[in-house]
Design a protein around this motif. Sequence first.
Motif, PDB file in Angstrom:
ATOM      1  N   LYS A 118       4.986 -18.877  33.959  1.00 59.23           N
ATOM      2  CA  LYS A 118       4.678 -17.490  34.315  1.00 59.23           C
ATOM      3  C   LYS A 118       3.264 -17.474  34.862  1.00 59.23           C
ATOM      4  CE  LYS A 118       7.595 -14.457  31.661  1.00 59.23           C
ATOM      5  NZ  LYS A 118       8.457 -14.136  32.753  1.00 59.23           N
ATOM      6  N   VAL A 119       3.082 -16.795  35.996  1.00 58.63           N
ATOM      7  CA  VAL A 119       1.777 -16.728  36.643  1.00 58.63           C
ATOM      8  C   VAL A 119       1.461 -15.290  37.040  1.00 58.63           C
ATOM      9  CG1 VAL A 119       1.813 -19.093  37.532  1.00 58.63           C
ATOM     10  CG2 VAL A 119       2.785 -17.268  38.902  1.00 58.63           C
ATOM     11  N   LYS A 120       0.176 -15.031  37.192  1.00 56.35           N
ATOM     12  CA  LYS A 120      -0.285 -13.724  37.672  1.00 56.35           C
ATOM     13  C   LYS A 120      -0.939 -13.951  39.028  1.00 56.35           C
ATOM     14  CE  LYS A 120      -2.292 -10.218  35.248  1.00 56.35           C
ATOM     15  NZ  LYS A 120      -3.344  -9.577  34.421  1.00 56.35           N
ATOM     16  N   VAL A 121      -0.677 -13.054  39.967  1.00 57.29           N
ATOM     17  CA  VAL A 121      -1.268 -13.145  41.298  1.00 57.29           C
ATOM     18  C   VAL A 121      -2.700 -12.619  41.221  1.00 57.29           C
ATOM     19  CG1 VAL A 121      -1.098 -12.404  43.705  1.00 57.29           C
ATOM     20  CG2 VAL A 121       0.991 -12.826  42.390  1.00 57.29           C
ATOM     21  N   LEU A 122      -3.662 -13.485  41.568  1.00 57.76           N
ATOM     22  CA  LEU A 122      -5.070 -13.087  41.568  1.00 57.76           C
ATOM     23  C   LEU A 122      -5.521 -12.620  42.935  1.00 57.76           C
ATOM     24  CD1 LEU A 122      -6.815 -15.871  39.459  1.00 57.76           C
ATOM     25  CD2 LEU A 122      -6.270 -13.537  38.778  1.00 57.76           C
ATOM     26  N   GLU A 123      -5.057 -13.327  43.972  1.00 56.47           N
ATOM     27  CA  GLU A 123      -5.527 -13.031  45.318  1.00 56.47           C
ATOM     28  C   GLU A 123      -4.471 -13.472  46.319  1.00 56.47           C
ATOM     29  OE1 GLU A 123      -9.285 -14.449  48.066  1.00 56.47           O
ATOM     30  OE2 GLU A 123      -9.486 -14.522  45.895  1.00 56.47           O
ATOM     31  N   VAL A 124      -4.309 -12.692  47.385  1.00 54.58           N
ATOM     32  CA  VAL A 124      -3.375 -13.028  48.457  1.00 54.58           C
ATOM     33  C   VAL A 124      -4.129 -12.959  49.775  1.00 54.58           C
ATOM     34  CG1 VAL A 124      -1.240 -12.411  49.626  1.00 54.58           C
ATOM     35  CG2 VAL A 124      -1.432 -12.057  47.171  1.00 54.58           C
ATOM     36  N   ASP A 125      -4.116 -14.057  50.507  1.00 49.83           N
ATOM     37  CA  ASP A 125      -4.726 -14.098  51.841  1.00 49.83           C
ATOM     38  C   ASP A 125      -3.591 -14.451  52.808  1.00 49.83           C
ATOM     39  OD1 ASP A 125      -6.130 -14.513  54.169  1.00 49.83           O
ATOM     40  OD2 ASP A 125      -7.702 -15.718  53.241  1.00 49.83           O
ATOM     41  N   ALA A 126      -2.898 -13.422  53.298  1.00 47.75           N
ATOM     42  CA  ALA A 126      -1.729 -13.630  54.156  1.00 47.75           C
ATOM     43  C   ALA A 126      -2.105 -14.317  55.458  1.00 47.75           C
ATOM     44  CB  ALA A 126      -1.036 -12.307  54.431  1.00 47.75           C
ATOM     45  N   ALA A 127      -3.287 -14.016  55.997  1.00 44.85           N
ATOM     46  CA  ALA A 127      -3.699 -14.611  57.271  1.00 44.85           C
ATOM     47  C   ALA A 127      -3.834 -16.124  57.151  1.00 44.85           C
ATOM     48  CB  ALA A 127      -5.020 -14.000  57.725  1.00 44.85           C
ATOM     49  N   ARG A 128      -4.366 -16.582  56.039  1.00 42.45           N
ATOM     50  CA  ARG A 128      -4.552 -18.022  55.833  1.00 42.45           C
ATOM     51  C   ARG A 128      -3.416 -18.642  55.028  1.00 42.45           C
ATOM     52  NH1 ARG A 128     -10.214 -18.445  53.254  1.00 42.45           N
ATOM     53  NH2 ARG A 128      -9.874 -20.666  53.486  1.00 42.45           N
ATOM     54  N   LYS A 129      -2.435 -17.819  54.662  1.00 44.18           N
ATOM     55  CA  LYS A 129      -1.278 -18.256  53.869  1.00 44.18           C
ATOM     56  C   LYS A 129      -1.730 -18.936  52.579  1.00 44.18           C
ATOM     57  CE  LYS A 129       2.002 -18.658  57.610  1.00 44.18           C
ATOM     58  NZ  LYS A 129       2.965 -19.461  58.293  1.00 44.18           N
ATOM     59  N   ARG A 130      -2.587 -18.233  51.825  1.00 43.93           N
ATOM     60  CA  ARG A 130      -3.087 -18.750  50.556  1.00 43.93           C
ATOM     61  C   ARG A 130      -2.834 -17.732  49.460  1.00 43.93           C
ATOM     62  NH1 ARG A 130      -8.560 -22.147  51.734  1.00 43.93           N
ATOM     63  NH2 ARG A 130      -7.608 -23.543  53.245  1.00 43.93           N
ATOM     64  N   ILE A 131      -2.374 -18.251  48.337  1.00 45.71           N
ATOM     65  CA  ILE A 131      -2.085 -17.409  47.187  1.00 45.71           C
ATOM     66  C   ILE A 131      -2.805 -18.010  45.989  1.00 45.71           C
ATOM     67  CG2 ILE A 131      -0.279 -16.429  45.725  1.00 45.71           C
ATOM     68  CD1 ILE A 131       1.702 -17.142  48.061  1.00 45.71           C
ATOM     69  N   ALA A 132      -3.698 -17.242  45.376  1.00 46.42           N
ATOM     70  CA  ALA A 132      -4.399 -17.696  44.175  1.00 46.42           C
ATOM     71  C   ALA A 132      -3.672 -17.134  42.966  1.00 46.42           C
ATOM     72  CB  ALA A 132      -5.847 -17.219  44.193  1.00 46.42           C
ATOM     73  N   LEU A 133      -3.330 -18.023  42.035  1.00 49.07           N
ATOM     74  CA  LEU A 133      -2.576 -17.643  40.847  1.00 49.07           C
ATOM     75  C   LEU A 133      -3.331 -18.064  39.592  1.00 49.07           C
ATOM     76  CD1 LEU A 133       0.892 -19.052  42.006  1.00 49.07           C
ATOM     77  CD2 LEU A 133       0.150 -16.668  42.112  1.00 49.07           C
ATOM     78  N   THR A 134      -2.948 -17.498  38.465  1.00 43.98           N
ATOM     79  CA  THR A 134      -3.477 -17.921  37.173  1.00 43.98           C
ATOM     80  C   THR A 134      -2.342 -17.968  36.162  1.00 43.98           C
ATOM     81  OG1 THR A 134      -5.077 -17.495  35.405  1.00 43.98           O
ATOM     82  CG2 THR A 134      -4.126 -15.558  36.495  1.00 43.98           C
ATOM     83  N   MET A 135      -2.444 -18.892  35.227  1.00 43.96           N
ATOM     84  CA  MET A 135      -1.493 -18.939  34.118  1.00 43.96           C
ATOM     85  C   MET A 135      -2.074 -18.221  32.903  1.00 43.96           C
ATOM     86  SD  MET A 135       0.191 -22.736  34.599  1.00 43.96           S
ATOM     87  CE  MET A 135       0.683 -22.853  32.918  1.00 43.96           C
ATOM     88  N   ARG A 136      -3.328 -17.786  33.004  1.00 41.79           N
ATOM     89  CA  ARG A 136      -3.946 -16.982  31.949  1.00 41.79           C
ATOM     90  C   ARG A 136      -3.613 -15.531  32.285  1.00 41.79           C
ATOM     91  NH1 ARG A 136      -9.928 -19.373  32.117  1.00 41.79           N
ATOM     92  NH2 ARG A 136      -9.860 -18.018  33.916  1.00 41.79           N
ATOM     93  N   LEU A 137      -2.562 -15.016  31.714  1.00 39.49           N
ATOM     94  CA  LEU A 137      -2.010 -13.729  32.125  1.00 39.49           C
ATOM     95  C   LEU A 137      -2.922 -12.550  31.816  1.00 39.49           C
ATOM     96  CD1 LEU A 137       1.737 -14.295  31.220  1.00 39.49           C
ATOM     97  CD2 LEU A 137       0.549 -14.752  33.366  1.00 39.49           C
ATOM     98  N   ASP A 138      -3.972 -12.763  30.999  1.00 39.16           N
ATOM     99  CA  ASP A 138      -4.900 -11.666  30.723  1.00 39.16           C
ATOM    100  C   ASP A 138      -6.046 -11.628  31.731  1.00 39.16           C
ATOM    101  OD1 ASP A 138      -5.861 -14.076  29.738  1.00 39.16           O
ATOM    102  OD2 ASP A 138      -6.932 -13.165  28.064  1.00 39.16           O
ATOM    103  N   ASP A 139      -6.110 -12.595  32.666  1.00 36.16           N
ATOM    104  CA  ASP A 139      -7.125 -12.586  33.722  1.00 36.16           C
ATOM    105  C   ASP A 139      -6.919 -11.377  34.622  1.00 36.16           C
ATOM    106  OD1 ASP A 139      -8.190 -14.900  32.791  1.00 36.16           O
ATOM    107  OD2 ASP A 139      -7.622 -16.145  34.508  1.00 36.16           O
ATOM    108  N   GLU A 140      -8.016 -10.798  35.076  1.00 35.73           N
ATOM    109  CA  GLU A 140      -7.944  -9.669  35.996  1.00 35.73           C
ATOM    110  C   GLU A 140      -8.106 -10.169  37.428  1.00 35.73           C
ATOM    111  OE1 GLU A 140      -7.141  -6.496  35.388  1.00 35.73           O
ATOM    112  OE2 GLU A 140      -6.790  -7.182  33.339  1.00 35.73           O
ATOM    113  N   PRO A 141      -7.328  -9.622  38.358  1.00 36.89           N
ATOM    114  CA  PRO A 141      -7.471 -10.006  39.768  1.00 36.89           C
ATOM    115  C   PRO A 141      -8.865  -9.665  40.277  1.00 36.89           C
ATOM    116  CG  PRO A 141      -5.457  -8.747  39.443  1.00 36.89           C
ATOM    117  CD  PRO A 141      -6.245  -8.674  38.165  1.00 36.89           C
ATOM    118  N   SER A 142      -9.317 -10.426  41.246  1.00 35.96           N
ATOM    119  CA  SER A 142     -10.624 -10.216  41.858  1.00 35.96           C
ATOM    120  C   SER A 142     -10.649  -8.873  42.571  1.00 35.96           C
ATOM    121  CB  SER A 142     -10.901 -11.349  42.841  1.00 35.96           C
ATOM    122  OG  SER A 142     -12.075 -11.103  43.551  1.00 35.96           O
ATOM    123  N   THR A 143     -11.760  -8.159  42.419  1.00 37.64           N
ATOM    124  CA  THR A 143     -11.864  -6.867  43.105  1.00 37.64           C
ATOM    125  C   THR A 143     -12.303  -7.056  44.544  1.00 37.64           C
ATOM    126  OG1 THR A 143     -14.121  -6.654  42.297  1.00 37.64           O
ATOM    127  CG2 THR A 143     -12.385  -5.570  41.018  1.00 37.64           C
TER     128      THR A 143
END
Length: 185
Positions: A118-143
């Motif tokens: 199970k992962v949480k999406v931290l950041e999505v950069d569609a232009a560069r086709k990069r997805i930052a994920l975390t397995m620490r589900l209590d992490d907050e996505p970058s503002t």
Amino acid sequence: IKAADLIGNREKIKQIKPTAYTTEQFGLPTILDILAELEKPGRDPRGEFQTATFAEGINEISDLQTGMILEGVVSNVANFGAFVDIGVHQDGLVHISALSNKFVQDPREVVKAGDVVKVKVLEVDAARKRIALTMRLDDEPSTQTKRSDRPSENNRRGDNRSAKPQREKPIGNTAMADAFAKLKK
């Protein structure tokens, strides 16, 4: 005797002399294995196979939003983290620092290819086709997900000759900065 008549019929299988069927290509151990399998048809010696359940409606990278919790399959493990297939035709990266709440020396200690996680999406950069994920589900996505504040190519190498002096810009908190802030508390 037909093979179909032998499946599951122990009496008929015990009447077969395995040595009569050995050849240069198929030795006695192979024939004995075949007879054993005929006794117990349909038995699969492999462990139970677990698959990820991809979220419905999440088919493209554009469908992702920060904060989503998804199930995925570890597709590759590298020294710096693990790549996870979340069903959008682009694997996301779980950085080594986001694999666990504890320090991780080697990502292979935590995950291996084929693991369902199970992962949480931290950041999505569609232009560069990069997805930052975390397995620490209590992490907050970058503002702040903007990448334009990065130094130019010349500045990355420490070569300031051709670079114009720039005013220092305040850098917003990133996922890594947030993680360090939590550790300091």
